[in-house]
Design an enzyme around this catalytic site. Structure first.
Site, PDB file in Angstrom:
ATOM      1  N   SER A 213      -3.241  -1.624   2.596  1.00  0.00           N
ATOM      2  CA  SER A 213      -2.188  -0.774   2.036  1.00  0.00           C
ATOM      3  C   SER A 213      -0.820  -1.338   2.413  1.00  0.00           C
ATOM      4  O   SER A 213      -0.675  -1.998   3.442  1.00  0.00           O
ATOM      5  CB  SER A 213      -2.331   0.619   2.621  1.00  0.00           C
ATOM      6  OG  SER A 213      -1.133   1.338   2.469  1.00  0.00           O
ATOM      7  N   SER A 214       0.176  -1.004   1.613  1.00  0.00           N
ATOM      8  CA  SER A 214       1.536  -1.502   1.886  1.00  0.00           C
ATOM      9  C   SER A 214       2.125  -0.889   3.158  1.00  0.00           C
ATOM     10  O   SER A 214       3.158  -1.361   3.642  1.00  0.00           O
ATOM     11  CB  SER A 214       2.456  -1.220   0.701  1.00  0.00           C
ATOM     12  OG  SER A 214       2.490   0.159   0.431  1.00  0.00           O
ATOM     13  N   CYS A 215       1.485   0.151   3.718  1.00  0.00           N
ATOM     14  CA  CYS A 215       2.047   0.754   4.934  1.00  0.00           C
ATOM     15  C   CYS A 215       1.797  -0.102   6.175  1.00  0.00           C
ATOM     16  O   CYS A 215       2.235   0.259   7.262  1.00  0.00           O
ATOM     17  CB  CYS A 215       1.533   2.166   5.140  1.00  0.00           C
ATOM     18  SG  CYS A 215      -0.211   2.239   5.510  1.00  0.00           S
TER      19      CYS A 215
ATOM     20  N   TYR B  65      -3.328   4.855  10.534  1.00  0.00           N
ATOM     21  CA  TYR B  65      -3.949   4.204   9.363  1.00  0.00           C
ATOM     22  C   TYR B  65      -3.477   2.760   9.255  1.00  0.00           C
ATOM     23  O   TYR B  65      -4.277   1.831   9.054  1.00  0.00           O
ATOM     24  CB  TYR B  65      -3.562   4.991   8.110  1.00  0.00           C
ATOM     25  CG  TYR B  65      -4.056   4.402   6.810  1.00  0.00           C
ATOM     26  CD1 TYR B  65      -5.389   4.498   6.454  1.00  0.00           C
ATOM     27  CD2 TYR B  65      -3.184   3.764   5.934  1.00  0.00           C
ATOM     28  CE1 TYR B  65      -5.855   3.969   5.249  1.00  0.00           C
ATOM     29  CE2 TYR B  65      -3.629   3.225   4.736  1.00  0.00           C
ATOM     30  CZ  TYR B  65      -4.971   3.329   4.404  1.00  0.00           C
ATOM     31  OH  TYR B  65      -5.414   2.798   3.221  1.00  0.00           O
TER      32      TYR B  65
ATOM     33  N   LYS C  17      -5.609  -0.831   9.433  1.00  0.00           N
ATOM     34  CA  LYS C  17      -5.603  -1.839   8.366  1.00  0.00           C
ATOM     35  C   LYS C  17      -5.108  -3.196   8.895  1.00  0.00           C
ATOM     36  O   LYS C  17      -5.618  -4.246   8.490  1.00  0.00           O
ATOM     37  CB  LYS C  17      -4.733  -1.363   7.191  1.00  0.00           C
ATOM     38  CG  LYS C  17      -5.371  -0.211   6.417  1.00  0.00           C
ATOM     39  CD  LYS C  17      -6.664  -0.668   5.763  1.00  0.00           C
ATOM     40  CE  LYS C  17      -7.409   0.421   5.027  1.00  0.00           C
ATOM     41  NZ  LYS C  17      -8.698  -0.028   4.476  1.00  0.00           N
TER      42      LYS C  17
ATOM     43  N   THR D  53      -0.006  -1.757  -3.343  1.00  0.00           N
ATOM     44  CA  THR D  53       1.038  -0.756  -3.232  1.00  0.00           C
ATOM     45  C   THR D  53       0.420   0.625  -3.488  1.00  0.00           C
ATOM     46  O   THR D  53      -0.799   0.746  -3.616  1.00  0.00           O
ATOM     47  CB  THR D  53       2.155  -1.067  -4.242  1.00  0.00           C
ATOM     48  OG1 THR D  53       3.233  -0.181  -4.012  1.00  0.00           O
ATOM     49  CG2 THR D  53       1.669  -0.935  -5.693  1.00  0.00           C
TER      50      THR D  53
ATOM     51  N   HIS E 282      -2.050  11.846  -2.601  1.00  0.00           N
ATOM     52  CA  HIS E 282      -0.791  11.121  -2.700  1.00  0.00           C
ATOM     53  C   HIS E 282       0.117  11.818  -3.710  1.00  0.00           C
ATOM     54  O   HIS E 282      -0.291  12.768  -4.393  1.00  0.00           O
ATOM     55  CB  HIS E 282      -1.053   9.671  -3.117  1.00  0.00           C
ATOM     56  CG  HIS E 282      -1.741   8.872  -2.056  1.00  0.00           C
ATOM     57  ND1 HIS E 282      -3.106   8.695  -2.020  1.00  0.00           N
ATOM     58  CD2 HIS E 282      -1.258   8.215  -0.969  1.00  0.00           C
ATOM     59  CE1 HIS E 282      -3.432   7.969  -0.960  1.00  0.00           C
ATOM     60  NE2 HIS E 282      -2.341   7.666  -0.308  1.00  0.00           N
TER      61      HIS E 282
ATOM     62  N   LEU F 115      -1.240   3.605  -5.224  1.00  0.00           N
ATOM     63  CA  LEU F 115      -2.093   3.555  -6.425  1.00  0.00           C
ATOM     64  C   LEU F 115      -2.265   4.939  -7.030  1.00  0.00           C
ATOM     65  O   LEU F 115      -2.121   5.945  -6.345  1.00  0.00           O
ATOM     66  CB  LEU F 115      -3.468   3.006  -6.041  1.00  0.00           C
ATOM     67  CG  LEU F 115      -3.459   1.631  -5.387  1.00  0.00           C
ATOM     68  CD1 LEU F 115      -4.818   1.329  -4.764  1.00  0.00           C
ATOM     69  CD2 LEU F 115      -3.083   0.555  -6.408  1.00  0.00           C
TER      70      LEU F 115
END
Ligand code: GFB
Length: 307
Positions: free
Chosen positions: A94-96, A123, A127, A151, A166, A153
């Site tokens: 994920s982008s985070c 999280y 990742k 990014t 989300h 989704l």
């Protein structure tokens, strides 16, 4: 949502020997069960799309589950892949994973260059551990384990539970229910100013299949000792949450007011991916946001409101 989209995409390309397991049939946190699954099925390529995921509130409410389950899934699946001699694996993150105040657009080289966003740190750390695991295994064993970071989704199969979802599915549901009830407003969390980049899930699936199909010579630069085997997947443009709310209202046909609730968290101020590495490998997104929202809304009504 992501696993189903990748499956649809592979089936559309004519792949026949696709091995899947539902959550009910195989608990990916159970390393012994995953090991038995690999021993029996002997997969050639592994796509790890399974994860505990959720929006800003779910991450805040269940931080222990987010780190525990994601580390559990990753170590058992990636570990079994190594043990059973899998050469190619695609791990989705994920982008985070990038720092909260990362320069924009966020490049793969920005990994671990600053503090993370507190609302999803457990999280993100899980990742990041998965990326490091892929990289370490590649270095030690010469495998091709690639970590792809999508990014935000949305699309068919999304989670529409307002406490877990989300922002896109949440706003689709809020606009739909307000329109059906004749309500004159919906409430959007936060200040409306955070910016997010949204990708339709079937575009992500297309990118994953593109990456899995790259020939060795094009893949090789992604695998070396200097940088993690990391690639961003996005559409390359972003919008504010207020702009998104108006787009969703249009897609759903809700004409009432859009109210902000600043007592709710904003999260990261901005998350826009630098997708030049992916573009250089020949892939760009193709579903415009208005079309993606229309398709997502159609899926929502078909799943929850069909007679
Ligand atoms: O999509 P979202 O929950 O996750 O929220 P993140 C994005 C933005 O939308 C935040 C705002 O600023 C929210 O405050 N927002 C407005 C809403 N209204 C709503 C609503 O009704 N529901 C939701 N959920 N948000 C997640 C991470 O961050 O992104 C995950 O927590 C993961 O770890 C994922 O990385 C992709 O983009 O803030």
């Amino acid at each position: 949502m992501v696993g189903s989209a990748i499956l649809r995409r592979l089936q559309a390309s004519g792949f026949k020997e696709l091995i899947t397991r539902s959550h009910a049939d195989l608990d990916l946190c159970d390393a012994a069960a995953v090991d038995t699954f690999f021993a029996q099925e002997k997969p050639e390529v592994v796509v790890l799309a399974a994860a505990r995921v959720g929006g800003i509130l779910a991450n805040h409410s269940y931080p222990a589950d987010f780190i525990q389950d994601n580390l559990g899934i990753q170590t058992s699946v990636i570990g079994a892949a190594l043990k059973h001699g899998i050469q190619r694996l695609l791990f989705l993150g994920s982008s985070c994973i990038y720092p909260r105040d990362c320069p924009q657009p966020m490049q793969e080289a920005h990994l671990l260059t600053g503090p993370l966003e507190p609302t999803n740190r457990p999280y993100a750390v899980a990742k990041i551990a998965g990326i490091e695991q892929c990289w370490a295994i590649n270095r030690q064993h010469g495998t091709r384990y690639l970590a792809a970071m999508p990014t935000n989704l949305y699309g068919p199969g999304d989670n529409y539970d307002l406490n877990g979802s989300h922002v896109v599915p949440a706003l689709i549901r809020k606009c739909h229910e307000a329109r059906e009830a004749g309500a004159d407003r919906i409430v959007v969390w936060g200040s409306g100013t955070p910016r997010r980049e949204f990708l339709y899930c079937d575009d992500l699936a297309d990118a994953c299949v593109h990456l899995l199909g790259l020939e060795e010579a094009r893949m090789a630069p992604l695998f070396n000792d200097e940088m993690p085997p990391l690639i961003n997947i996005g559409c390359g443009s972003d919008q504010s949450i207020s702009e998104l709310a108006h787009s969703v209202a249009r897609a759903v046909g809700f004409r009432g007011a859009i109210e902000l609730d600043p007592s709710k968290p904003d999260g990261t101020p901005r998350k826009l991916m630098d997708v030049s590495r992916l573009a250089s490998l020949g892939w760009t997104a193709s579903t415009p946001m208005d079309r993606g929202l229309a398709l997502a809304y159609k899926d929502f009504t078909a799943r929850f409101y069909s007679k």
